[in-house]
Scaffold this active site. Structure first.
Site, PDB file in Angstrom:
ATOM      1  N   ARG A 105      42.954 108.444  59.789  1.00 19.50           N
ATOM      2  CA  ARG A 105      44.233 108.134  59.076  1.00 19.50           C
ATOM      3  C   ARG A 105      44.801 107.182  59.850  1.00 19.50           C
ATOM      4  NH1 ARG A 105      48.109 112.702  56.153  1.00 19.50           N
ATOM      5  NH2 ARG A 105      46.317 112.115  54.492  1.00 19.50           N
ATOM      6  N   HIS A 132      44.096 105.760  49.421  1.00 21.23           N
ATOM      7  CA  HIS A 132      43.848 107.465  49.834  1.00 21.23           C
ATOM      8  C   HIS A 132      42.715 107.767  48.941  1.00 21.23           C
ATOM      9  CE1 HIS A 132      44.150 110.975  51.507  1.00 21.23           C
ATOM     10  NE2 HIS A 132      45.551 111.504  51.101  1.00 21.23           N
ATOM     11  N   GLN A 135      41.924 111.554  48.400  1.00 25.98           N
ATOM     12  CA  GLN A 135      42.704 112.418  47.298  1.00 25.98           C
ATOM     13  C   GLN A 135      42.398 111.871  45.904  1.00 25.98           C
ATOM     14  OE1 GLN A 135      45.669 114.164  48.289  1.00 25.98           O
ATOM     15  NE2 GLN A 135      45.219 114.567  46.038  1.00 25.98           N
ATOM     16  N   ASP A 220      54.123 110.910  43.516  1.00 23.91           N
ATOM     17  CA  ASP A 220      54.106 111.007  44.718  1.00 23.91           C
ATOM     18  C   ASP A 220      55.390 110.821  45.290  1.00 23.91           C
ATOM     19  OD1 ASP A 220      53.161 111.279  47.498  1.00 23.91           O
ATOM     20  OD2 ASP A 220      52.101 109.172  47.297  1.00 23.91           O
ATOM     21  N   CYS A 260      49.768 114.625  45.135  1.00 28.48           N
ATOM     22  CA  CYS A 260      48.840 114.641  45.909  1.00 28.48           C
ATOM     23  C   CYS A 260      49.372 115.703  47.207  1.00 28.48           C
ATOM     24  CB  CYS A 260      48.586 113.374  46.847  1.00 28.48           C
ATOM     25  SG  CYS A 260      50.071 112.706  47.413  1.00 28.48           S
ATOM     26  N   ARG A 288      40.508 119.064  47.536  1.00 29.96           N
ATOM     27  CA  ARG A 288      40.165 118.184  48.800  1.00 29.96           C
ATOM     28  C   ARG A 288      39.130 118.730  49.497  1.00 29.96           C
ATOM     29  NH1 ARG A 288      44.269 114.957  50.750  1.00 29.96           N
ATOM     30  NH2 ARG A 288      42.556 114.193  52.002  1.00 29.96           N
TER      31      ARG A 288
HETATM   32  N1   CP Z   1      47.658 114.645  50.226  1.00 32.80           N
HETATM   33  C1   CP Z   1      47.378 114.837  51.689  1.00 32.80           C
HETATM   34  O1   CP Z   1      46.704 113.843  52.080  1.00 32.80           O
HETATM   35  O2   CP Z   1      47.907 115.540  52.479  1.00 32.80           O
HETATM   36  P1   CP Z   1      48.129 115.751  54.053  1.00 32.80           P
HETATM   37  O3   CP Z   1      49.121 114.685  54.451  1.00 32.80           O
HETATM   38  O4   CP Z   1      48.787 116.962  54.396  1.00 32.80           O
HETATM   39  O5   CP Z   1      47.022 115.628  54.690  1.00 32.80           O
HETATM   40  N1  NVA Z   2      51.959 108.165  49.903  1.00 33.41           N
HETATM   41  C1  NVA Z   2      52.193 109.246  50.832  1.00 33.41           C
HETATM   42  C2  NVA Z   2      51.084 110.193  50.673  1.00 33.41           C
HETATM   43  C3  NVA Z   2      50.772 111.534  51.551  1.00 33.41           C
HETATM   44  C4  NVA Z   2      49.511 112.221  51.339  1.00 33.41           C
HETATM   45  C5  NVA Z   2      52.057 109.003  52.256  1.00 33.41           C
HETATM   46  O1  NVA Z   2      51.388 107.646  52.569  1.00 33.41           O
HETATM   47  O2  NVA Z   2      52.835 109.361  53.144  1.00 33.41           O
END
Ligand code: CP
Ligand code: NVA
Length: 302
Positions: A105, A132, A135, A220, A260, A288
């Site tokens: 990440r 992502h 997701q 989102d 998400c 997930r």
């Molecule tokens: N949706 C998602 O990726 O959640 P987290 O940020 O909790 O991993």
């Molecule tokens: N768009 C959000 C998604 C989190 C899972 C972010 O990047 O923070």
């Protein structure tokens, strides 16, 4: 030996591969529900590198590896030499000699690409500023489980043209649904990502237009991780983009709602919608786990 495969975006997979992954995800879900052992990755190790916070992604990957007989280790720049300036490329060379796959990440998508260029094991995008894909595997599994094939259906994205939205664009290209995106001016998805994917995407400003007759409505947060300084401005700019009952009433009667998570009730979605009968966000979150288990099984050579 076949070349290693990465999952940097959904475009790394063909349509048949994606459909097979989603079917496998549902099979693995059944196996878990029935208590059937599925020790598919014995003694395999997943490295998990998080530059940003996570609840779902961390727990689903870690639990998934354990359920398949493997293990996972949590790493962050704070407690590795990455945080003290060791190059990403060197970290990739070293870690990938020790583990069987790595998920990252990252703030910047380029970090993930550099990592993949220097890794000798599969690298998985666990969210970057651009995409992502994990997701979307879960979202598409959730759609299939509730409604069957998504080809030819209409999906409305309401809000920020962000990383998750970009993965919806890729999913539209691979799975053949129509995507309508409603974003305030200046917050539209990246045109290059739309053009590269070759998806059928209509970008507009009015949420009502995007949602009209849609089969799936998705939103989102208005402020993604790393954009916290822009929060006050974004709250103003996204005024009128909340997915609430009035907006959902314009979608198809059987429309589903997805997010998400984490969600900000009262901002991008109203409580009545996210906690209401059209919302499938808890299935989406659970999936997930299953979707990523299918992904790990697919990517990790045995
Ligand atoms: N949706 C998602 O990726 O959640 P987290 O940020 O909790 O991993
Ligand atoms: N768009 C959000 C998604 C989190 C899972 C972010 O990047 O923070």
């Amino acid at each position: 030996m076949s070349p290693i495969r990465h999952c940097l975006s959904l475009l790394d997979f063909t349509t048949p591969e994606l459909i097979a992954l989603l079917e496998r995800a549902s099979e693995l879900k059944c196996m878990r529900q029935q208590g059937e052992p599925h020790v598919l990755l014995p003694q395999k190790t997943l490295g998990m590198l998080f530059e940003k916070a996570s609840t779902r992604t961390r727990v689903s990957f870690e639990a998934g590896m354990a359920q398949m007989g493997g293990s996972a280790l949590f790493l962050s720049p704070r407690d590795t030499q990455l945080g003290r300036g060791e190059p990403v490329a060197d970290t990739a060379r070293v870690l990938s000699r020790m583990v069987d796959a790595i998920m990252i990440r990252a703030h910047e998508h380029r970090t993930l690409e550099i990592f993949a260029e220097h890794s000798v094991v599969p690298v998985i995008n666990a969210l970057t500023d651009q995409f992502h894909p994990c997701q979307l595997l879960a979202d598409m599994q959730t759609w299939f489980e509730h409604r069957g094939p998504i080809e030819g259906r209409t999906v409305a994205w309401v809000g920020d043209g962000n990383n998750v939205c970009h993965s919806y664009i890729n999913a539209a290209a691979r799975l053949g649904f129509t995507l309508r995106v409603a974003s305030p001016p200046g917050y539209e998805p990246d045109a290059t990502i739309i053009n590269t994917a070759g998806a059928e995407v209509a970008v507009m400003q009015a949420p009502e237009e995007a949602v009209a007759g849609a089969d799936l409505v998705v939103t989102d947060v208005w402020t993604s991780m790393g954009q916290e300084d822009e929060n006050a401005r974004r709250l103003q700019d996204f005024h009128g983009y909340q997915v609430n009952s009035a907006l959902m009433a314009r979608a198809a009667p059987e429309a589903l709602f997805m997010h998400c998570l984490p969600a900000h009730r009262g901002e991008e979605v109203s409580t009545e919608v996210i906690d209401g009968p059209q919302s499938v966000v808890w299935d989406e979150a659970e999936n997930r786990l299953h979707a990523q288990k299918a992904l790990l099984e697919f990517l990790i050579p045995r």
